[in-house]
Write a protein that holds these residues in place. Sequence first.
Motif, PDB file in Angstrom:
ATOM      1  N   UNK A   1       8.596  -1.984  -6.946  1.00 53.51           N
ATOM      2  CA  UNK A   1       8.479  -2.373  -5.959  1.00 53.51           C
ATOM      3  C   UNK A   1       7.066  -3.031  -5.591  1.00 53.51           C
ATOM      4  N   UNK A   2       5.995  -1.964  -5.979  1.00 56.95           N
ATOM      5  CA  UNK A   2       4.759  -2.333  -5.713  1.00 56.95           C
ATOM      6  C   UNK A   2       4.428  -3.681  -6.533  1.00 56.95           C
ATOM      7  N   UNK A   3       4.942  -3.752  -7.924  1.00 59.99           N
ATOM      8  CA  UNK A   3       4.546  -4.804  -8.610  1.00 59.99           C
ATOM      9  C   UNK A   3       5.095  -6.200  -8.027  1.00 59.99           C
ATOM     10  N   UNK A   4       6.268  -5.939  -7.391  1.00 57.35           N
ATOM     11  CA  UNK A   4       7.016  -7.278  -6.986  1.00 57.35           C
ATOM     12  C   UNK A   4       6.424  -7.389  -5.354  1.00 57.35           C
ATOM     13  N   UNK A   5       5.871  -6.813  -4.782  1.00 55.40           N
ATOM     14  CA  UNK A   5       5.177  -6.972  -3.544  1.00 55.40           C
ATOM     15  C   UNK A   5       4.040  -7.680  -3.789  1.00 55.40           C
ATOM     16  N   UNK A   6       3.270  -7.134  -4.731  1.00 54.40           N
ATOM     17  CA  UNK A   6       1.923  -7.695  -5.464  1.00 54.40           C
ATOM     18  C   UNK A   6       2.077  -9.117  -6.335  1.00 54.40           C
TER      19      UNK A   6
ATOM     20  N   UNK B   1      11.207  10.469 -12.745  1.00 47.26           N
ATOM     21  CA  UNK B   1      10.933   9.335 -13.528  1.00 47.26           C
ATOM     22  C   UNK B   1      11.522   8.014 -12.731  1.00 47.26           C
ATOM     23  N   UNK B   2      12.677   8.197 -12.149  1.00 44.62           N
ATOM     24  CA  UNK B   2      13.446   6.895 -11.550  1.00 44.62           C
ATOM     25  C   UNK B   2      12.577   6.653 -10.082  1.00 44.62           C
ATOM     26  N   UNK B   3      12.032   7.658  -9.479  1.00 45.81           N
ATOM     27  CA  UNK B   3      11.304   7.460  -8.256  1.00 45.81           C
ATOM     28  C   UNK B   3      10.020   6.677  -8.435  1.00 45.81           C
ATOM     29  N   UNK B   4       9.262   7.255  -9.494  1.00 47.44           N
ATOM     30  CA  UNK B   4       8.056   6.917  -9.844  1.00 47.44           C
ATOM     31  C   UNK B   4       8.035   5.408 -10.355  1.00 47.44           C
ATOM     32  N   UNK B   5       9.129   5.039 -11.179  1.00 46.98           N
ATOM     33  CA  UNK B   5       9.247   3.707 -11.795  1.00 46.98           C
ATOM     34  C   UNK B   5       9.486   2.638 -10.435  1.00 46.98           C
ATOM     35  N   UNK B   6      10.766   3.247  -9.698  1.00 46.82           N
ATOM     36  CA  UNK B   6      10.978   2.309  -8.577  1.00 46.82           C
ATOM     37  C   UNK B   6       9.793   1.894  -7.784  1.00 46.82           C
TER      38      UNK B   6
ATOM     39  N   UNK C   1       7.361  -5.541 -14.314  1.00 47.94           N
ATOM     40  CA  UNK C   1       8.524  -5.855 -15.420  1.00 47.94           C
ATOM     41  C   UNK C   1       8.460  -4.442 -16.034  1.00 47.94           C
ATOM     42  N   UNK C   2       7.460  -3.695 -16.595  1.00 50.27           N
ATOM     43  CA  UNK C   2       7.817  -2.501 -17.645  1.00 50.27           C
ATOM     44  C   UNK C   2       8.408  -1.497 -16.306  1.00 50.27           C
ATOM     45  N   UNK C   3       7.980  -1.469 -15.100  1.00 52.58           N
ATOM     46  CA  UNK C   3       8.481  -0.470 -14.398  1.00 52.58           C
ATOM     47  C   UNK C   3       9.929  -0.687 -13.905  1.00 52.58           C
ATOM     48  N   UNK C   4      10.223  -2.042 -13.802  1.00 50.61           N
ATOM     49  CA  UNK C   4      11.665  -2.477 -13.733  1.00 50.61           C
ATOM     50  C   UNK C   4      12.375  -1.961 -14.770  1.00 50.61           C
ATOM     51  N   UNK C   5      12.038  -2.051 -16.043  1.00 48.30           N
ATOM     52  CA  UNK C   5      12.703  -1.197 -17.315  1.00 48.30           C
ATOM     53  C   UNK C   5      12.910   0.097 -17.022  1.00 48.30           C
ATOM     54  N   UNK C   6      11.809   0.842 -16.594  1.00 44.83           N
ATOM     55  CA  UNK C   6      11.762   2.254 -16.394  1.00 44.83           C
ATOM     56  C   UNK C   6      12.937   2.554 -15.207  1.00 44.83           C
ATOM     57  N   UNK C   7      12.984   1.804 -14.120  1.00 46.40           N
ATOM     58  CA  UNK C   7      13.913   2.088 -12.781  1.00 46.40           C
ATOM     59  C   UNK C   7      15.148   2.038 -13.752  1.00 46.40           C
TER      60      UNK C   7
ATOM     61  N   UNK D   1       1.021  -1.201  -0.064  1.00 45.54           N
ATOM     62  CA  UNK D   1      -0.019  -0.033   0.082  1.00 45.54           C
ATOM     63  C   UNK D   1       0.868   1.298   0.068  1.00 45.54           C
ATOM     64  N   UNK D   2       2.018   1.218   0.771  1.00 47.73           N
ATOM     65  CA  UNK D   2       2.678   2.427   0.941  1.00 47.73           C
ATOM     66  C   UNK D   2       3.394   2.740  -0.447  1.00 47.73           C
ATOM     67  N   UNK D   3       4.085   1.708  -1.157  1.00 52.87           N
ATOM     68  CA  UNK D   3       4.754   1.977  -2.342  1.00 52.87           C
ATOM     69  C   UNK D   3       3.596   2.431  -3.555  1.00 52.87           C
ATOM     70  N   UNK D   4       2.422   1.882  -3.169  1.00 55.00           N
ATOM     71  CA  UNK D   4       1.204   2.244  -4.134  1.00 55.00           C
ATOM     72  C   UNK D   4       0.990   3.784  -3.800  1.00 55.00           C
ATOM     73  N   UNK D   5       0.987   4.401  -2.672  1.00 59.06           N
ATOM     74  CA  UNK D   5       0.695   5.681  -2.260  1.00 59.06           C
ATOM     75  C   UNK D   5       1.868   6.292  -3.069  1.00 59.06           C
TER      76      UNK D   5
END
Length: 232
Positions: free
Chosen positions: A179-184, A170-175, A191-197, A7-11
């Motif tokens: 993490x949100x995707x990994x936790x969920x 861009x980095x902080x948003x993707x990161x 995956x796409x946000x891992x590329x973005x990170x 939830x925190x990383x989603x926020x």
Amino acid sequence: MKDVLHFIFGILGNIFGAALFLAPAITFYYVIKRGSTEEFSGIPYVVALLNCLLYAYYGLPFVSSDNILVTVSDGSGAVLELVYVCLYLAYANPIHRRKILSIFVAELVLFGVIVLVSAMALHYTARYLLIGIVAAALSVCMYAAPLSIMKLVVETKSVEYMPFFLSLFVFLCSLSWFVYGILGRDAFIGVPNGVGTVLGAAQLVLYWIYKDSTPTKSLDTRVDPERLIQHS
């Protein structure tokens, strides 16, 4: 604890995402002030709109589970991107207006077809896979834009067209969404946000390398900040 972190990383993703969605407002302030879009392309806005619509739909409970924060973020982003597209159409020259309007209408029809087919003809798992694959694929493809900016930085040895704070967000948003995707355990977000990170980190490294360099050439081409922006 895992649910709390999720939830925190989603926020955090919503907060950093909001900053990125609002970044083009600066561009359109000058567009309105000049009364023309001049050489700025409208394509990044219509592509970003479709990406936001797909992820806003993907986050709904009958498509994927526990992703309502994705819908909140990208639903808000879709509204802002729609405003940007409308402003672009209002201030673009007739040739560019027709081009962007045709793409805009086509993507709305495409999105409508995807929603109808997925909602009426597919069961939950197939719907989840269809929307997730299409949204993630489009999101990954959008990273071609920052790559072109990074290439420009290396060629000119200038970070003029890659603002530090934009690259940082861009980095902080993707990161955050990674993490949100990994936790969920959601590959279509992770995956796409891992590329973005990775690409966001690369932008920051390039900024650090070239921030004090003397540019090797002078360019007249201005880069729209939207080209640096990617969304969950």
